[in-house]
Write an enzyme that holds these catalytic residues in place. Structure first.
Site: not given
Ligand code: SAH
Length: 347
Positions: A90, A103, A110, A114, A117, A160-161, A192, A334
């Protein structure tokens, strides 16, 4: 087949050198790819026919194919792309008053796990190549060309990270940042990370000008380890230590991302502890409204609560911004669109 977008200018010079070509051919190729944005090698009229034939045999140009596009009322657009091997990713386009922001995803799925997420619902299948990252930008830039607009900002904040795919992400940034290509300024590119400390240190050592954002989401190890398993490997003192070194050595301001989860990380106590962690650093906190994901049990803090949290941070000496939601009438969180698509395919 591999995409030609995989190559930084330097790598392209080497690759063409191995093919017996002069180095200036790389810049010519870059102009066709990123300035003229052609989609076939045959259009590259100032390249020798033999070289065009060789390139066509080995490379494709655009590595992504659109499967679905959702456009929200605020015109935020979410793209579901298919890659050469059939995997899907995406990409999101947001229209801000400071420009068009894209973005990008950095991996298929991933593994960071978390708990809030949607991306982690589908485990990592593989890293994206630099060219697959660039392809996301190029596809959207070609659309924007019709409106005489350009991609102004890029955030590596999709699925992804990025620091789990470090080399390809660094090459991607070099490609889109190149003066001979799209020339997106380094300060308009943000990476990020969830906090992979050795990679933060490696990034710091390169003294690059890209922005760094850290997904913090909790001010204590106990809570952060529950929300973000990566914290068990790299707890807060190690993370904050690496970030302080980076920020001081590179004279760069950091962004801390903090999603507000109702009753989980949004009390006055959390705000004060968070302020204690960040106060004195060259940094600010970006408070992000949570995009609710089906069935995981987390809810967003309401607007009043978010504003209060913001006030407590500011009163405790930490700068913060309250981000508004974009595209919340589409599957914008995401991984949501992709998760839905994969479910419907596997059914
Ligand atoms: N892995 C990286 C980049 C991808 S996530 C990172 O962790 O930064 C990008 C951002 O979106 C992160 O801050 C993540 O915590 C946040 N995120 C993930 N799921 C989300 C959601 N459902 N609502 C809002 N932000 C979210």
């Amino acid at each position: 087949m591999q995409t030609i977008y995989d190559y930084t200018l330097k790598q392209l010079e080497e690759m063409l050198g191995e093919m017996g070509q002069k180095p200036y051919r790389a810049k010519q190729l870059y102009t066709w790819l990123y300035r003229k944005r052609v989609q076939s090698f045959d259009e590259m009229t100032d390249l020798p026919a033999a070289l065009i034939a060789q390139l066509k045999e080995k490379y494709v140009i655009m590595p992504v194919r659109l499967i679905e596009k959702q456009v929200a009322k605020d015109l935020t657009a979410k793209y579901l792309f298919e890659l050469e091997d059939g995997m899907t990713i995406e990409t999101v386009l947001m229209h801000f008053n400071f420009g068009e922001s894209v973005c990008v995803s950095s991996q298929v799925g991933c593994n960071m796990g978390c708990t809030f997420c949607a991306s982690g619902l589908l485990k990592k299948q593989r890293n994206l190549t630099a060219g697959e990252l660039t392809g996301q930008i190029m596809y959207i830039q070609k659309e924007l060309d019709a409106e005489e607009k350009r991609v102004d900002n890029v955030v590596v904040m999709g699925t992804g990270e990025p620091f789990d795919n470090f080399d390809h992400v660094m090459d991607f940034c070099a490609v889109i940042n190149s003066d001979h290509g799209l020339a997106i300024g380094a300060r308009h590119i943000t990476i990020s990370t969830c906090g992979i400390v050795p990679k933060i240190r490696e990034f710091a050592a390169r003294h690059l000008q890209y922005n760094l954002a850290i997904s913090l989401h909790a001010p204590t190890d106990e809570l952060r380890s529950r929300l973000m398993p990566i914290n068990r490997a790299y707890p807060l003192d190690e993370l904050m230590g690496a970030l302080k070194d980076y920020s001081t050595d590179n004279h760069r301001r950091l962004t801390f991302e903090y999603i507000l989860l109702k009753g989980v990380n949004d009390t006055d106590d959390h705000a004060r502890t968070l302020a204690g962690l960040i106060r004195g650093m060259n940094a600010y906190v970006n408070l992000i409204p949570y995009n609710e994901v089906d069935e995981n049990g987390y809810h967003k803090t309401d607007a009043k609560g978010a504003l209060h949290f913001y006030d407590v941070l500011m009163k405790n000496g930490v700068k913060a911004t309250l981000r508004t939601t974009h595209g919340d009438d589409i599957d914008a969180a995401c991984g949501q669109l992709r998760a839905k698509h994969e479910r419907s395919v596997s059914r």
